[in-house]
Motif scaffolding. Structure first.
Motif, short mmCIF file in Angstrom:
data_model
loop_
_atom_site.label_atom_id
_atom_site.label_comp_id
_atom_site.label_asym_id
_atom_site.label_seq_id
_atom_site.Cartn_x
_atom_site.Cartn_y
_atom_site.Cartn_z
N ASN A 170 0.83 -1.20 0.00
CA ASN A 170 0.00 0.00 0.00
C ASN A 170 0.87 1.26 0.00
N TRP A 171 1.93 1.22 0.78
CA TRP A 171 2.84 2.37 0.85
C TRP A 171 3.49 2.61 -0.50
N LEU A 172 3.98 1.52 -1.12
CA LEU A 172 4.63 1.66 -2.42
C LEU A 172 3.65 2.24 -3.44
N GLY A 173 2.45 1.69 -3.44
CA GLY A 173 1.44 2.17 -4.38
C GLY A 173 1.10 3.62 -4.14
N ALA A 174 1.00 3.99 -2.86
CA ALA A 174 0.60 5.36 -2.54
C ALA A 174 1.66 6.37 -2.95
N HIS A 175 2.91 5.93 -3.04
CA HIS A 175 3.98 6.86 -3.41
C HIS A 175 4.36 6.74 -4.88
N SER A 176 3.55 6.02 -5.65
CA SER A 176 3.92 5.76 -7.04
C SER A 176 3.52 6.88 -7.96
N GLY A 177 2.82 7.85 -7.42
CA GLY A 177 2.38 8.95 -8.27
C GLY A 177 1.00 8.76 -8.85
N LEU A 178 0.26 7.77 -8.37
CA LEU A 178 -1.10 7.56 -8.88
C LEU A 178 -2.16 8.22 -8.01
N GLY A 179 -1.73 8.94 -6.99
CA GLY A 179 -2.72 9.59 -6.13
C GLY A 179 -3.43 8.58 -5.25
N SER A 180 -4.70 8.91 -4.97
CA SER A 180 -5.40 8.13 -3.94
C SER A 180 -5.67 6.69 -4.35
N VAL A 181 -5.77 6.40 -5.66
CA VAL A 181 -6.04 5.01 -6.05
C VAL A 181 -4.78 4.14 -5.97
N GLY A 182 -3.62 4.79 -5.86
CA GLY A 182 -2.36 4.06 -5.92
C GLY A 182 -2.21 3.01 -4.84
N GLY A 183 -2.56 3.37 -3.61
CA GLY A 183 -2.34 2.46 -2.50
C GLY A 183 -3.03 1.12 -2.69
N VAL A 184 -4.32 1.20 -2.96
CA VAL A 184 -5.07 -0.05 -3.13
C VAL A 184 -4.59 -0.82 -4.34
N PHE A 185 -4.27 -0.07 -5.41
CA PHE A 185 -3.78 -0.75 -6.61
C PHE A 185 -2.46 -1.46 -6.30
N GLY A 186 -1.68 -0.86 -5.39
CA GLY A 186 -0.44 -1.52 -4.96
C GLY A 186 -0.72 -2.88 -4.33
N THR A 187 -1.75 -2.95 -3.48
CA THR A 187 -2.05 -4.26 -2.88
C THR A 187 -2.54 -5.23 -3.95
N ALA A 188 -3.22 -4.70 -4.96
CA ALA A 188 -3.68 -5.57 -6.05
C ALA A 188 -2.48 -6.16 -6.80
N VAL A 189 -1.48 -5.32 -7.07
CA VAL A 189 -0.31 -5.80 -7.79
C VAL A 189 0.43 -6.84 -6.95
N ALA A 190 0.50 -6.60 -5.64
CA ALA A 190 1.15 -7.58 -4.77
C ALA A 190 0.42 -8.92 -4.84
N THR A 191 -0.90 -8.87 -4.85
CA THR A 191 -1.66 -10.11 -4.95
C THR A 191 -1.36 -10.82 -6.25
N MET A 192 -1.32 -10.05 -7.33
CA MET A 192 -1.04 -10.64 -8.63
C MET A 192 0.36 -11.26 -8.63
N GLY A 193 1.31 -10.57 -8.00
CA GLY A 193 2.67 -11.11 -7.91
C GLY A 193 2.66 -12.44 -7.18
N MET A 194 1.94 -12.46 -6.09
CA MET A 194 1.89 -13.69 -5.31
C MET A 194 1.28 -14.83 -6.12
N LEU A 195 0.24 -14.51 -6.90
CA LEU A 195 -0.47 -15.57 -7.62
C LEU A 195 0.29 -16.07 -8.85
N MET A 196 1.42 -15.43 -9.20
CA MET A 196 2.19 -15.90 -10.36
C MET A 196 2.65 -17.34 -10.17
N THR A 197 2.90 -17.73 -8.94
CA THR A 197 3.43 -19.08 -8.72
C THR A 197 2.34 -20.11 -8.46
N THR A 198 1.09 -19.73 -8.64
CA THR A 198 0.00 -20.64 -8.25
C THR A 198 0.08 -22.01 -8.92
#
Lengths: 740, 740
Positions: free
Chosen positions: B429-457
């Motif tokens: 969330n912190w990474l996403g929030a500082h990515s320059g996407l504004g308020s949607v960045g944080g949550v999108f960051g957690t989404a990307v983390a989830t996608m990263g995790m699911l790569m090895t499914t």
């Protein structure tokens, strides 16, 4: 009637209850103490209990002293003019809070000590009375228990009232309005002591129980409570220090903390009342105290109804008193709400029903919740219903199915618990919201419901302490080889005592969860007072605003909530493991005595009971530190890292998770215990109708379940009640620390 | 690179993986099937598994069909123009959602069926290969497992992509923007099937296990997996239908639902990208699909690294592949984030670091979380560490202390689990929030983390299915009395399989909790779309506003949260009880066969395996209905009574409570299982150094713990994963129902 009259009733009822407790104690002490053998055991138990209590309360006292200094320093440094929630700042508020903490801690300790001393004296007298009459034995046990009950509730009431008075609560106007915020330290002190009293006592009692069983019954093959077992006195001591002192501290802090929370919410209504020009604005702040004063008086009256026939089920005798307390409480609620919530007709709730009638309804919701929990607990833990029978049946296929079935019952009990609490919250909130008080009405409604529920605390606590007293009386009868008739009666009382102990836990949980909601609101009020001052002072911009919600969709709040739900498991894990570690210490010592003191087995040498008591004491006190530190430390760390909104999330989800896990542990444990008793009383039969009683594999399986349930229901479960309330008081006191 | 290239990589990678799965299946099927005895058992298992799967999926298919009709009706009636979140309304959206639901359900069923069929064929081939070579046996088992792994992940990917395409997702612009909202039914269908597949399979497998043990080992005194036990085939069938088909459905729906949730969040960034004029706005929506396509390809490559020495620990061979998958996934993340999150230099995050680098960091957080859970699970469930040893030690004093110790370990595991999830959420969330996407960045960051995790499914799922295949191979070797060398190898593989099964559960929980946050956000986005339309249409005033928070201090939300936390306990209680009831049915039937079929005990008559399989099947399917209905019904009832904000509270607190209780049940059960194995391998010694192995009281105590853990870790725990995700998809689809 002038509300001032009712306000003066607070100290009067408090002192009356103290006087009544003294009378009861004298009455109990005047009873005969039985045979020489009985006196011998009793004095040995007394010795062990005093030794434990002394060392435990020295430890807790030291921790409390250190705690008060820490609080003084933190609050003095933090609550400067730009942060404080009242006009008191710096050292002034630091001293007030630290002092209130110490007084709360001291009162809680006093209750625990006195109540336990009386109950230790009562048990031998119950054993002796049981040789003559069931009703007399019930009366002695109940009066002994009531000493605790009255002391706990009246000291908490007098304590809150006095400290409220010291902080200018009786001066009227703004001074009265500020006072509730100045006394939150009292509640924190009480919960701090309760945490360690419950943990230490809970670890002691179950370690002694499990340890003495494993090394005596299992290894050496001697019966329970046999005088040859060196751990038997520690086991009997344990009943007193765990169930008796522990639960007293638990409910002492419930009544204190929830009272203070309700008064803080009363401040909100006070503001409304001043604006609207209602006749007695401060009455809204005094209301919670007055309600409890009437609860005390109702309980005093009820004590005279504890009578019955020799042939009667003892539970009925106790229930009679409970219903008298409940009905008198409901009646006095009419008077109190009518007088104190007088809006001079200037304000009406929906449908033109006067405001006070809505709040009378809230109080009734609280009383009804209490009754509901009494019956829910009975359903899940008494042998006459499906759940316990199911566990007993499962014992036929061995310990594994017994455990699986018990866990399944424990999990199941959360359903009706949560639904009942949910209905009580929604109903009292709805009534409050339609009472004509505007937005503060809903939360104030839940506060009134909590106060209604707590009116019967003294009686419930008396019933609870009845449990360990009769349990001990049975132990003394067994140990001193009293005549069979006496043991029959103590056995019957002991079974009732198991039920009343379970009921009290249900009651404690229900009150904690109702109260939770008002304590949240108090926390939010306090945070907003501070934020408001900061905005006025210019250290915070108006755009940053007040705290209007506890937003779970905020990642900090969500993580704090996750941590809170984890905390209740982790804390329980530590508490359960502590029982194992302490029991291990007992086992090692008992084995040593069997080996090194020849003649114990032939009754020729007396085991060294005192040494086992001493070892158990030290181990239990050492083991209570880790879970205690985790409980106190987690909210502070989360608050420092994630801020004040996250702490609110921690508080709320921690309450939900704690209440439900405590329900699982308490009711699961109670059901296992009674499944064993069900089999022992010969109710279980095989397919051909033969009774499967003691010494069958089914019974052995049920004993496993009972042993597993012990640390669940008597250590971890009750400690969770205290944890939940500690989260509320700690965050309330430390709020300035979390605001950046 | 043009993101379109990567977008077309989605179907290509999906089809590639399907082709690869077919190749693997052919490879496995080409292996020899061992001795005649082996083939006999194998075909009997196959028969039973097919019978169960047929009846189970007919039942589930019926339920799904009914579900889709209900959804079609509700959505058609509710989502009229003033409520709908896209331009599709009424029957149109009803058909789309109901259709998506059916397709999701069908894909999930297809995965379960095919994967299980292959694994049933693989087990005999593993048993046969074990007569020759460890490495060959590992390879056959892992390839068999990988068929499931690839099918589950690729079908979920192709399914989401196709339905996205059908709904206009490839058309670009607003059409692409609307499509993610139209496909949520697909996720709901998948979780609906997963719930019943996991429940039915979980109840079947553990009832057969517990039932056959109790009536065989305990009552009749014959060894485990002995051909004289009429329930033995049901037990072997159970491994396939529970662990294999169940977990496949679980992860199928994880990948599907979380993918859709991430795409919905991508829509938020799409809006931002259009406004800012970044080169490829739709790439943000396609991103989750592309990431998974690369995860599939990484796993294909990793399959070629599953090789090693005969003398090596088989776990190392599997770990090699896991690390290859992880490293390749991390490398491909660089490419994907760089290409698809191109802002043309027009946008930079904090410290002028490009946006995509922040999101690459989020993906790495996800991969790291996956690794962390692999090691945390190993610590708590493998015999080389403190927790399992502690339980084994506690077994010395009997079953009660074994259970207490195991529960304490189970509770303890929540601590590091919650902290790890908390750190992952806060970091991404912190990474996403500082990515320059504004308020949607944080949550999108957690989404990307989830996608990263699911790569090895796909790889993790292959390792998981490795478990039941080797477990069955061991059973076949034992049953067919194969030579000792073969059994040695299958025993070693079985132990590794236990670990990989535990790992997968940890992985499934971690991904569910990371994903939870993005699914909450998707729910809030959807509610706000609807509320926004209502405000535009004038059916809602602007003052009523949008949903800006999930306010726990609101009494409705709080009560919903309480209900949610209760739901996970109540649901588990039903699931655990279902195992008991079904096991009881098995016991009755086996006793009947022992009584009525003479000569079974002397190997003269063959027991009627099929009848036990049939009875278990019917009982398991009957018993899965009650918990299933509770799971589906509770969120809908709460939503109807308390509204859309309360449902959000239910969703969030239900996720927290479910994830933690599942952790307790899974890890506690795993630790008990391995404590028993620890004792069986002779690691436990008494004070004098004598080994306490099989047939000692300590071992008997450990068997009790293992039996208790069975329904915890294989029925209730995994079903809770699915429950958590079902709460998310059901609320997402039913949202219009809760808005008044």
């Amino acid at each position: 009637m002038n509300p001032d009259v009712l306000q003066w009733f607070i100290p009067i009822a408090g002192l009356l209850a103290v006087a009544f407790a003294i009378l009861l104690a004298r009455n109990v002490l005047s009873k005969d103490t039985g045979t020489k053998e009985m006196m011998d055991v009793s004095s040995t138990i007394n010795e062990g209990a005093v030794a434990f209590i002394k060392r435990q309360y020295l430890t807790i006292g030291g921790l409390a002293l250190a705690g008060s200094v820490v609080i003084f320093v933190i609050i003095s440094l933090l609550e400067n003019a730009s942060v404080a929630d009242t006009s008191h700042t710096g050292m002034d508020i630091g001293l007030r809070t630290g002092g209130a903490f110490l007084i709360g801690a001291a009162c809680s300790m006093a209750c625990g000590i006195i109540g336990m001393l009386v109950s230790v004296k009562a048990n031998v007298r119950v054993a002796s009375a049981a040789r003559r009459s069931l009703v007399e034995a019930v009366q002695v046990a109940m009066r002994g228990g009531a000493v605790s009950g009255f002391l706990v509730v009246s000291l908490s009431l007098l304590g809150v009232w006095s400290i409220f008075a010291i902080n200018g609560g009786l001066a009227g106007g703004d001074s009265t309005k500020d006072a509730p915020f100045l006394i939150v330290g009292y509640g924190f002190g009480a919960s701090f002591v309760a945490l360690f009293a419950q943990l230490g006592g809970g670890i002691y009692t179950k370690a002694a129980d499990v340890g003495s069983d494993l090394v005596g019954k299992v290894e050496a093959g001697i019966p329970e409570d046999d005088p040859r077992n060196p751990a038997v006195i520690a086991d009997l001591v344990g009943d007193n220090v765990g169930d008796c002192a522990g639960r007293g501290a638990d409910l002492f802090e419930s009544t204190a903390a929830e009272n203070i929370g309700a008064m803080i919410l009363g401040v909100g209504v006070y503001g409304l009342a001043v604006k609207a020009g209602w006749p007695n604005p401060t009455a809204w702040i005094f209301f919670p105290l007055v309600v409890r004063a009437f609860g005390l008086v109702s309980t005093i009256v009820a004590m005279f109804f504890i009578r019955g026939k020799e042939t009667e089920n003892p539970m009925n005798i106790l229930n009679r008193g409970y219903w008298v307390t409940t009905i008198l409480s409901a009646l006095s609620l009419v008077l109190v709400t009518n007088v104190m919530m007088n809006t001079n007709g200037a304000n009406l709730g929906d449908n033109n029903i006067p405001t006070w009638i809505y709040f009378f309804g809230c109080g009734v919701v609280g009383l009804a919740t209490s009754i509901a929990f009494v019956y829910i607990t009975q359903y899940y833990t008494a042998g006459t219903f499906r759940p316990v029978k199911e566990i007993a049946e499962a014992s036929k296929t061995g310990p594994a199915t017994n455990i699986i079935s018990g866990m399944s019952v424990g999990f199941e009990t959360t359903a009706v618990t949560a639904i009942t609490i949910g209905i009580a919250l929604l109903a009292s909130n709805w009534l409050g919201a339609h009472s004509g008080l505007g937005s503060v009405g809903g939360v104030f409604g839940t506060a009134v419901a909590t106060m209604g529920m707590l009116m019967t605390t003294a009686y419930v606590l008396a019933m609870d302490t009845f449990g360990p007293i009769t349990d001990n009386a049975g132990g003394i009868a067994e140990f001193s080889r009293a005549e069979a008739g006496a043991r029959d009666i103590t056995d019957r009382l002991d079974a009732v005592g198991n039920t009343t102990k379970a009921l009290t836990k249900g009651y404690a949980i229900a009150s904690a969860s109702l109260a939770a909601f008002l304590l949240f609101s108090a926390y939010i009020d306090k945070v907003n007072l501070i934020l408001g001052r900061q905005i006025e002072a210019g250290t915070r911009t108006a755009a940053q605003g007040l705290m209007t919600s506890v937003n779970l969709a905020d990642v900090d709040v969500f993580v704090a909530a996750l941590i809170a739900a984890m905390l209740v498991y982790f804390f329980s894990s530590l508490a359960i493991r502590a029982v194992g570690t302490t029991a291990q210490a007992i086992i090692v010592e008992v084995r040593r005595q069997f080996r090194e003191i020849p003649g114990i087995m032939e009754y020729k040498a007396r085991p060294d009971y005192a040494r086992v008591v001493d070892i158990t004491t030290r181990a239990a006190l050492r083991e209570m530190i880790a879970p205690g530190v985790v409980a106190v430390g987690t909210p502070i760390v989360v608050g420092l890292l994630l801020g004040y909104q996250a702490v609110a999330g921690l508080l709320m989800v921690g309450t939900i998770a704690g209440v439900l896990l405590a329900t699982v542990l308490n009711n699961g444990g109670g059901a296992w215990d009674n499944a064993k008793k069900y089999i022992e009383s010969g109710h279980l039969t095989d397919a051909d109708g033969n009774v499967l009683g003691k010494k069958t594999p089914a019974h052995a399986a049920a004993v496993v379940g009972d042993t597993v349930g012990d640390p669940f229901k008597d250590t971890a479960g009750p400690s969770l009640h205290v944890l939940v309330k500690l989260l509320a008081t700690i965050t309330l006191v430390m709020a300035p620390l979390f605001i950046r």
